[in-house]
Motif scaffolding. Structure first.
Motif, mmCIF file in Angstrom:
data_model
loop_
_atom_site.group_PDB
_atom_site.id
_atom_site.type_symbol
_atom_site.label_atom_id
_atom_site.label_comp_id
_atom_site.label_asym_id
_atom_site.label_seq_id
_atom_site.Cartn_x
_atom_site.Cartn_y
_atom_site.Cartn_z
ATOM 1 N N ILE A 49 2.604 -5.127 -9.887
ATOM 2 C CA ILE A 49 3.441 -4.296 -9.338
ATOM 3 C C ILE A 49 3.356 -3.507 -8.016
ATOM 4 N N ARG A 50 1.862 -2.870 -7.956
ATOM 5 C CA ARG A 50 1.534 -2.125 -6.930
ATOM 6 C C ARG A 50 1.249 -2.838 -5.813
ATOM 7 N N THR A 51 0.571 -4.016 -6.174
ATOM 8 C CA THR A 51 0.427 -5.022 -5.037
ATOM 9 C C THR A 51 1.642 -5.689 -4.345
ATOM 10 N N VAL A 52 2.384 -6.027 -5.212
ATOM 11 C CA VAL A 52 3.489 -6.679 -4.376
ATOM 12 C C VAL A 52 4.522 -5.563 -3.492
ATOM 13 N N LEU A 53 4.369 -4.650 -3.944
ATOM 14 C CA LEU A 53 5.136 -3.313 -3.402
ATOM 15 C C LEU A 53 4.405 -3.113 -2.089
ATOM 16 N N GLU A 54 3.124 -2.956 -2.103
ATOM 17 C CA GLU A 54 2.250 -2.730 -0.980
ATOM 18 C C GLU A 54 2.475 -3.929 -0.067
ATOM 19 N N GLU A 55 2.393 -5.130 -0.573
ATOM 20 C CA GLU A 55 2.677 -6.297 0.322
ATOM 21 C C GLU A 55 3.900 -6.403 1.184
ATOM 22 N N SER A 56 4.940 -5.928 0.220
ATOM 23 C CA SER A 56 6.209 -5.620 0.977
ATOM 24 C C SER A 56 6.449 -4.498 1.989
ATOM 25 N N GLU A 57 5.504 -3.761 2.092
ATOM 26 C CA GLU A 57 5.436 -2.405 2.903
ATOM 27 C C GLU A 57 6.390 -1.438 2.567
ATOM 28 N N VAL A 58 6.468 -1.345 1.259
ATOM 29 C CA VAL A 58 7.493 -0.382 0.706
ATOM 30 C C VAL A 58 6.757 1.094 1.064
ATOM 31 N N LEU A 59 7.698 1.940 1.615
ATOM 32 C CA LEU A 59 6.993 3.242 1.733
ATOM 33 C C LEU A 59 7.735 4.187 0.922
ATOM 34 N N ALA A 60 6.854 4.755 -0.200
ATOM 35 C CA ALA A 60 7.111 5.717 -1.072
ATOM 36 C C ALA A 60 5.810 6.376 -1.263
ATOM 37 N N PRO A 61 5.432 7.474 -0.168
ATOM 38 C CA PRO A 61 4.310 8.253 -0.102
ATOM 39 C C PRO A 61 4.343 9.283 -1.089
ATOM 40 N N SER A 62 5.244 9.905 -1.827
ATOM 41 C CA SER A 62 5.121 10.855 -2.648
ATOM 42 C C SER A 62 4.790 10.551 -4.033
ATOM 43 N N TRP A 63 4.164 11.489 -4.523
ATOM 44 C CA TRP A 63 3.523 11.340 -6.118
ATOM 45 C C TRP A 63 4.692 10.990 -6.963
ATOM 46 N N PRO A 64 4.437 9.936 -7.746
ATOM 47 C CA PRO A 64 3.044 9.165 -8.151
ATOM 48 C C PRO A 64 3.026 7.899 -7.374
ATOM 49 N N PHE A 65 3.947 7.501 -6.419
ATOM 50 C CA PHE A 65 3.700 6.114 -6.157
ATOM 51 C C PHE A 65 2.512 5.870 -5.116
ATOM 52 N N LEU A 66 2.579 6.871 -4.038
ATOM 53 C CA LEU A 66 1.478 6.494 -2.971
ATOM 54 C C LEU A 66 1.496 5.484 -2.329
ATOM 55 N N LEU A 67 2.702 4.900 -2.026
ATOM 56 C CA LEU A 67 2.804 3.632 -1.402
ATOM 57 C C LEU A 67 3.068 3.724 0.047
ATOM 58 N N GLY A 68 2.373 2.882 0.848
ATOM 59 C CA GLY A 68 2.523 3.070 2.327
ATOM 60 C C GLY A 68 1.729 4.011 3.118
ATOM 61 N N ILE A 69 0.684 4.605 2.311
ATOM 62 C CA ILE A 69 -0.102 5.723 2.884
ATOM 63 C C ILE A 69 -1.612 5.295 3.102
ATOM 64 N N SER A 70 -2.264 5.740 3.861
ATOM 65 C CA SER A 70 -3.682 5.582 3.927
ATOM 66 C C SER A 70 -4.380 5.834 2.828
ATOM 67 N N GLN A 71 -5.726 5.003 2.790
ATOM 68 C CA GLN A 71 -6.773 5.137 1.305
ATOM 69 C C GLN A 71 -6.940 6.598 1.575
ATOM 70 N N ALA A 72 -7.186 7.196 2.617
ATOM 71 C CA ALA A 72 -7.760 8.678 2.613
ATOM 72 C C ALA A 72 -6.661 9.489 2.028
#
Length: 191
Positions: A49-72
């Motif tokens: 689920i996390r991978t397909v959301l990242e591939e789709s460039e979903v932006l949800a930077p807040s906790w707990p998703f942490l999607l669309g943000i840098s590794q740092a």
């Protein structure tokens, strides 16, 4: 076995199915669901689920998703939650990131996850029980320590370890001068 689009869970999501999975997951995120909850509902793993959301460039930077943000930034968020006292299992449950990957990310960010709380060991009791004839394996089980840790404590306390394979108490009998081996029995005389 859970099914998504009439496909068994073990079958990989490809092409259109992958895009549909991302769309379904995004709808669940908008409803406030966490990635592990979404994965359970859709019959897929949290990492997928996390991978397909990242591939789709979903932006949800807040906790707990942490999607669309840098590794740092992910590492910084995980470090912050870890310092607040969250365990690796709790972090995994919130984010859907595998705990081994979380541990790796934390180590790369300079945080070493503790393996466990050091046990409070009564060294004197451990030594006394060893001297009463308990084996290292028995002490290992009783004190919930590794064999090596039990052995190290005894050596640090200056205890002479018995040779391996000796039954309980035999070493004391040997060192006290008691004869070894079977008791001699009078042999019968032949006529």
């Amino acid at each position: 076995m859970a099914k998504v689009n009439n496909r068994p869970e073990s079958e990989p999501a490809r092409g259109h199915d992958r895009a549909m999975l991302a769309a379904q997951a995004l709808m669940q995120i908008r409803k406030g669901k966490k990635i592990p909850q979404i994965a359970s509902k859709l019959g897929r793993s949290p990492s997928l689920i996390r991978t397909v959301l990242e591939e789709s460039e979903v932006l949800a930077p807040s906790w707990p998703f942490l999607l669309g943000i840098s590794q740092a930034d992910k590492i910084a968020a995980l470090k912050s939650k870890r310092k607040d006292g969250m365990s690796l299992e709790q972090l995994e449950g919130e984010t859907g990131i595998n705990r081994r990957k979380i541990a790796y990310m934390l180590r790369s960010g300079g945080v070493i996850p503790p393996i466990g709380q050091p046990a409070q060991i009564d060294d004197d009791r451990l030594v006394a029980q060893y001297e009463d004839g308990f084996s290292l394996r028995e002490l290992q089980e009783e004190f919930h320590l590794s064999y090596f840790r039990v052995r190290s404590i005894l050596i640090a306390k200056g205890v002479d370890l018995r040779p391996r394979g000796n039954p309980r108490g035999l070493y004391r009998e040997i060192s006290a001068g008691t004869p070894l081996g079977r008791q001699s029995t009078p042999s019968s005389t032949r006529s």
